[in-house]
Design a protein around this motif. Structure first.
Motif, PDB file in Angstrom:
ATOM      1  N   ARG A  69     -26.798  10.450 -10.381  1.00 10.85           N
ATOM      2  CA  ARG A  69     -25.353  10.212 -10.452  1.00 10.85           C
ATOM      3  C   ARG A  69     -24.854   9.260  -9.361  1.00 10.85           C
ATOM      4  NH1 ARG A  69     -25.772  15.878 -11.272  1.00 10.85           N
ATOM      5  NH2 ARG A  69     -25.296  16.213  -9.062  1.00 10.85           N
ATOM      6  N   GLU A  70     -24.861   9.736  -8.102  1.00 10.62           N
ATOM      7  CA  GLU A  70     -24.199   8.991  -7.028  1.00 10.62           C
ATOM      8  C   GLU A  70     -24.835   7.637  -6.746  1.00 10.62           C
ATOM      9  OE1 GLU A  70     -24.887  12.141  -6.939  1.00 10.62           O
ATOM     10  OE2 GLU A  70     -23.240  13.332  -6.100  1.00 10.62           O
ATOM     11  N   LEU A  71     -26.174   7.605  -6.692  1.00  7.18           N
ATOM     12  CA  LEU A  71     -26.856   6.354  -6.347  1.00  7.18           C
ATOM     13  C   LEU A  71     -26.658   5.270  -7.413  1.00  7.18           C
ATOM     14  CD1 LEU A  71     -28.447   5.181  -4.038  1.00  7.18           C
ATOM     15  CD2 LEU A  71     -30.556   5.950  -5.131  1.00  7.18           C
ATOM     16  N   PRO A  72     -26.842   5.557  -8.710  1.00 10.22           N
ATOM     17  CA  PRO A  72     -26.541   4.538  -9.719  1.00 10.22           C
ATOM     18  C   PRO A  72     -25.078   4.095  -9.681  1.00 10.22           C
ATOM     19  CG  PRO A  72     -27.892   6.269 -10.678  1.00 10.22           C
ATOM     20  CD  PRO A  72     -27.486   6.747  -9.312  1.00 10.22           C
ATOM     21  N   ALA A  73     -24.176   5.032  -9.383  1.00 14.33           N
ATOM     22  CA  ALA A  73     -22.751   4.675  -9.303  1.00 14.33           C
ATOM     23  C   ALA A  73     -22.521   3.662  -8.188  1.00 14.33           C
ATOM     24  CB  ALA A  73     -21.905   5.927  -9.066  1.00 14.33           C
ATOM     25  N   LEU A  74     -23.161   3.883  -7.023  1.00 16.81           N
ATOM     26  CA  LEU A  74     -23.003   2.953  -5.908  1.00 16.81           C
ATOM     27  C   LEU A  74     -23.555   1.579  -6.255  1.00 16.81           C
ATOM     28  CD1 LEU A  74     -22.190   2.330  -3.007  1.00 16.81           C
ATOM     29  CD2 LEU A  74     -24.404   3.234  -2.250  1.00 16.81           C
ATOM     30  N   LEU A  75     -24.704   1.540  -6.917  1.00 14.17           N
ATOM     31  CA  LEU A  75     -25.299   0.255  -7.296  1.00 14.17           C
ATOM     32  C   LEU A  75     -24.394  -0.495  -8.285  1.00 14.17           C
ATOM     33  CD1 LEU A  75     -29.032   1.319  -7.720  1.00 14.17           C
ATOM     34  CD2 LEU A  75     -28.092  -0.128  -5.914  1.00 14.17           C
ATOM     35  N   MET A  76     -23.838   0.219  -9.261  1.00 22.50           N
ATOM     36  CA  MET A  76     -22.963  -0.431 -10.243  1.00 22.50           C
ATOM     37  C   MET A  76     -21.664  -0.911  -9.606  1.00 22.50           C
ATOM     38  SD  MET A  76     -23.445   1.691 -13.810  1.00 22.50           S
ATOM     39  CE  MET A  76     -23.164   3.321 -13.106  1.00 22.50           C
ATOM     40  N   VAL A  77     -21.121  -0.110  -8.695  1.00 22.22           N
ATOM     41  CA  VAL A  77     -19.881  -0.502  -8.020  1.00 22.22           C
ATOM     42  C   VAL A  77     -20.122  -1.711  -7.125  1.00 22.22           C
ATOM     43  CG1 VAL A  77     -18.246   0.213  -6.228  1.00 22.22           C
ATOM     44  CG2 VAL A  77     -18.738   1.721  -8.150  1.00 22.22           C
ATOM     45  N   MET A 124     -17.573  13.025 -10.895  1.00 20.37           N
ATOM     46  CA  MET A 124     -18.305  13.770  -9.864  1.00 20.37           C
ATOM     47  C   MET A 124     -17.844  15.215  -9.801  1.00 20.37           C
ATOM     48  SD  MET A 124     -18.875  11.237  -6.611  1.00 20.37           S
ATOM     49  CE  MET A 124     -20.009   9.848  -6.705  1.00 20.37           C
ATOM     50  N   VAL A 125     -16.530  15.431  -9.879  1.00 21.96           N
ATOM     51  CA  VAL A 125     -16.000  16.799  -9.847  1.00 21.96           C
ATOM     52  C   VAL A 125     -16.540  17.599 -11.028  1.00 21.96           C
ATOM     53  CG1 VAL A 125     -13.907  18.179 -10.088  1.00 21.96           C
ATOM     54  CG2 VAL A 125     -13.935  16.238  -8.532  1.00 21.96           C
ATOM     55  N   GLY A 145      -7.723  -5.308  -7.009  1.00 22.47           N
ATOM     56  CA  GLY A 145      -7.461  -4.053  -6.313  1.00 22.47           C
ATOM     57  C   GLY A 145      -7.166  -2.917  -7.268  1.00 22.47           C
ATOM     58  N   LEU A 146      -6.394  -3.178  -8.304  1.00 25.65           N
ATOM     59  CA  LEU A 146      -6.064  -2.146  -9.291  1.00 25.65           C
ATOM     60  C   LEU A 146      -7.310  -1.702 -10.059  1.00 25.65           C
ATOM     61  CD1 LEU A 146      -2.688  -3.541 -10.683  1.00 25.65           C
ATOM     62  CD2 LEU A 146      -3.004  -1.472  -9.303  1.00 25.65           C
ATOM     63  N   ILE A 147      -8.173  -2.652 -10.414  1.00 27.76           N
ATOM     64  CA  ILE A 147      -9.421  -2.315 -11.109  1.00 27.76           C
ATOM     65  C   ILE A 147     -10.299  -1.429 -10.220  1.00 27.76           C
ATOM     66  CG2 ILE A 147     -11.584  -3.255 -12.024  1.00 27.76           C
ATOM     67  CD1 ILE A 147      -9.990  -5.707 -12.945  1.00 27.76           C
ATOM     68  N   MET A 148     -10.370  -1.767  -8.927  1.00 24.34           N
ATOM     69  CA  MET A 148     -11.171  -0.968  -7.994  1.00 24.34           C
ATOM     70  C   MET A 148     -10.658   0.470  -7.915  1.00 24.34           C
ATOM     71  SD  MET A 148     -11.656  -3.661  -4.848  1.00 24.34           S
ATOM     72  CE  MET A 148     -12.448  -5.239  -5.061  1.00 24.34           C
ATOM     73  N   LEU A 149      -9.343   0.633  -7.753  1.00 21.42           N
ATOM     74  CA  LEU A 149      -8.769   1.977  -7.636  1.00 21.42           C
ATOM     75  C   LEU A 149      -8.941   2.774  -8.929  1.00 21.42           C
ATOM     76  CD1 LEU A 149      -5.492   1.379  -5.600  1.00 21.42           C
ATOM     77  CD2 LEU A 149      -7.652   2.316  -4.794  1.00 21.42           C
ATOM     78  N   ALA A 150      -8.792   2.124 -10.067  1.00 20.64           N
ATOM     79  CA  ALA A 150      -8.998   2.800 -11.349  1.00 20.64           C
ATOM     80  C   ALA A 150     -10.439   3.270 -11.495  1.00 20.64           C
ATOM     81  CB  ALA A 150      -8.625   1.855 -12.500  1.00 20.64           C
ATOM     82  N   THR A 151     -11.382   2.430 -11.062  1.00 20.35           N
ATOM     83  CA  THR A 151     -12.799   2.797 -11.108  1.00 20.35           C
ATOM     84  C   THR A 151     -13.079   3.985 -10.202  1.00 20.35           C
ATOM     85  OG1 THR A 151     -13.387   0.483 -11.515  1.00 20.35           O
ATOM     86  CG2 THR A 151     -15.154   1.943 -10.785  1.00 20.35           C
ATOM     87  N   LEU A 152     -12.461   3.997  -9.020  1.00 22.30           N
ATOM     88  CA  LEU A 152     -12.634   5.117  -8.097  1.00 22.30           C
ATOM     89  C   LEU A 152     -12.146   6.420  -8.729  1.00 22.30           C
ATOM     90  CD1 LEU A 152     -13.352   6.215  -5.277  1.00 22.30           C
ATOM     91  CD2 LEU A 152     -11.038   5.615  -4.561  1.00 22.30           C
ATOM     92  N   THR A 153     -11.021   6.374  -9.408  1.00 24.68           N
ATOM     93  CA  THR A 153     -10.480   7.567 -10.062  1.00 24.68           C
ATOM     94  C   THR A 153     -11.445   8.107 -11.114  1.00 24.68           C
ATOM     95  OG1 THR A 153      -8.226   6.733  -9.736  1.00 24.68           O
ATOM     96  CG2 THR A 153      -8.524   8.481 -11.366  1.00 24.68           C
ATOM     97  N   VAL A 154     -12.013   7.210 -11.906  1.00 26.98           N
ATOM     98  CA  VAL A 154     -12.961   7.616 -12.949  1.00 26.98           C
ATOM     99  C   VAL A 154     -14.207   8.252 -12.320  1.00 26.98           C
ATOM    100  CG1 VAL A 154     -14.507   6.777 -14.772  1.00 26.98           C
ATOM    101  CG2 VAL A 154     -12.166   5.905 -14.608  1.00 26.98           C
ATOM    102  N   ILE A 155     -14.736   7.614 -11.270  1.00 23.02           N
ATOM    103  CA  ILE A 155     -15.954   8.126 -10.626  1.00 23.02           C
ATOM    104  C   ILE A 155     -15.712   9.493 -10.008  1.00 23.02           C
ATOM    105  CG2 ILE A 155     -17.531   7.765  -8.685  1.00 23.02           C
ATOM    106  CD1 ILE A 155     -17.434   4.788  -9.302  1.00 23.02           C
ATOM    107  N   MET A 156     -14.577   9.665  -9.305  1.00 16.80           N
ATOM    108  CA  MET A 156     -14.276  10.945  -8.677  1.00 16.80           C
ATOM    109  C   MET A 156     -14.117  12.046  -9.720  1.00 16.80           C
ATOM    110  SD  MET A 156     -14.471  10.540  -5.491  1.00 16.80           S
ATOM    111  CE  MET A 156     -13.906  12.179  -5.087  1.00 16.80           C
ATOM    112  N   THR A 157     -13.488  11.733 -10.843  1.00 13.50           N
ATOM    113  CA  THR A 157     -13.331  12.720 -11.920  1.00 13.50           C
ATOM    114  C   THR A 157     -14.680  13.159 -12.460  1.00 13.50           C
ATOM    115  OG1 THR A 157     -11.203  11.729 -12.558  1.00 13.50           O
ATOM    116  CG2 THR A 157     -12.283  13.149 -14.170  1.00 13.50           C
TER     117      THR A 157
END
Length: 325
Positions: A103-111, A143-144, A129-141
């Protein structure tokens, strides 16, 4: 010069201390409100450990020092892998769990790749900036959802949420931490900007070096502490999570406030170095799955030789930075 240097030192000390207050207060408020410990660990604590970088980025962008903010984000990622993880491995070798590799490692490589594509045109825009923040929201969701039953993570955050203080004290701690974070970040940015001007170097270089190391100190402390307690997956997760936040939140902030035109060196030296050390870490983790010390089960073992390599590459990057500043 002396006053600016003192401002940097005081700023770092208060920044790190106030980040701890901020995390403790925010976690206590969330716990009192009945929030799940796993969500506290994956959101509040993760964001809190990146609070120094986030506040410095906001302050720098508002002070027309966007280069310092971008340098802080990229430099912190390089420091997190080269310095933080490298130093931790020299102290306590780690076993990386299979879940982290899925999960986390592939996510970091893709980001890392995705962010490179966004800034390849040499501009960090509001849309980026908006694309980055939207991507962060998706990844955090994601991960939870995927780590709601992770026993190691639940044990790690239980010490924070076991007996939270009363709501009044929790809010006082949270607000004091936030106030000191803002004040210390302003002091740090002012001192770093003054030193850059007096030394005749760019704000980018100061952000990549002095500010990046200073704001990575919380990750260094958290990662070493987790590794020594045997929570090695948490230790690697701290670094990966922090790097995700740096790319998707810290680096996004300057673009959201004022679109930034990037120096060519940011792409062809700094971002390239960050990408290289990230890919090398991923390769070391995946290749070490077959080692006897990994214990099977798809786990990976990272020993002191990997730590020495990461530290050496970090020193080599600083030499490259010195030669091309």
């Amino acid at each position: 010069m002396l006053l600016a240097t003192a401002a940097i030192l005081v700023g770092f000390i208060v920044l790190i201390w106030s980040a701890d207050l901020f995390i403790a207060g925010a976690a206590a408020i969330a716990s009192n409100m009945g929030m799940s410990p796993i969500i506290i660990g994956l959101t509040i604590v993760s964001i809190g450990t990146s609070a120094p970088e986030i506040l410095v980025s906001v302050t720098a962008a508002l002070s027309d020092a966007g280069e310092l903010a971008i340098g802080n984000a990229i430099g912190s990622n390089i420091a997190n892998i080269g310095l933080v993880l490298g130093a931790t491995l020299m102290i306590a070798p780690m076993t990386v769990q299979a879940g982290c590799m899925r999960r986390e490692l592939p996510a970091l490589l893709m980001v890392t790749l995705g962010t490179a594509l966004l800034i390849l045109d040499g501009v960090l825009s509001r849309v980026d900036g908006l694309i980055m923040l939207a991507t962060l929201t998706v990844i955090m969701t994601q991960m939870v959802r995927s780590e709601e039953t992770d026993p190691d993570l639940l044990e790690e955050v239980s010490s924070i949420t076991a007996e939270p203080p009363r709501m009044g004290k929790a809010w006082l701690t949270f607000l004091l931490g936030l106030l000191l974070l803002v004040a210390s970040s302003r002091l740090l940015v002012w001192g770093a900007t003054e030193v850059a001007e007096q030394l005749g170097v760019s704000q980018l270089v100061i952000g990549l070096t002095i500010v990046a190391i200073g704001t990575s100190l919380p990750e260094l402390a958290a990662t070493i502490a987790s590794a020594l307690r045997g929570h090695t997956d948490i230790a690697v997760g701290n670094v990966i999570g922090s790097n995700l936040f740096n790319l998707l939140a810290v680096m996004a902030i300057p673009g959201l406030i004022t679109p930034e035109v990037l120096e060519p060196l940011v792409l062809y030296r700094d971002y390239l170095a960050m990408t290289a050390i990230t890919v090398l870490l991923a390769a070391a983790i995946f290749l070490s799955r077959n080692r006897r010390k990994s214990g099977g089960g798809g786990h990976a073992y990272l020993g002191r030789s990997v730590g020495m390599l990461l530290l050496s590459l970090y020193a080599l990057y600083y030499y490259w930075l010195y030669r091309t500043r």
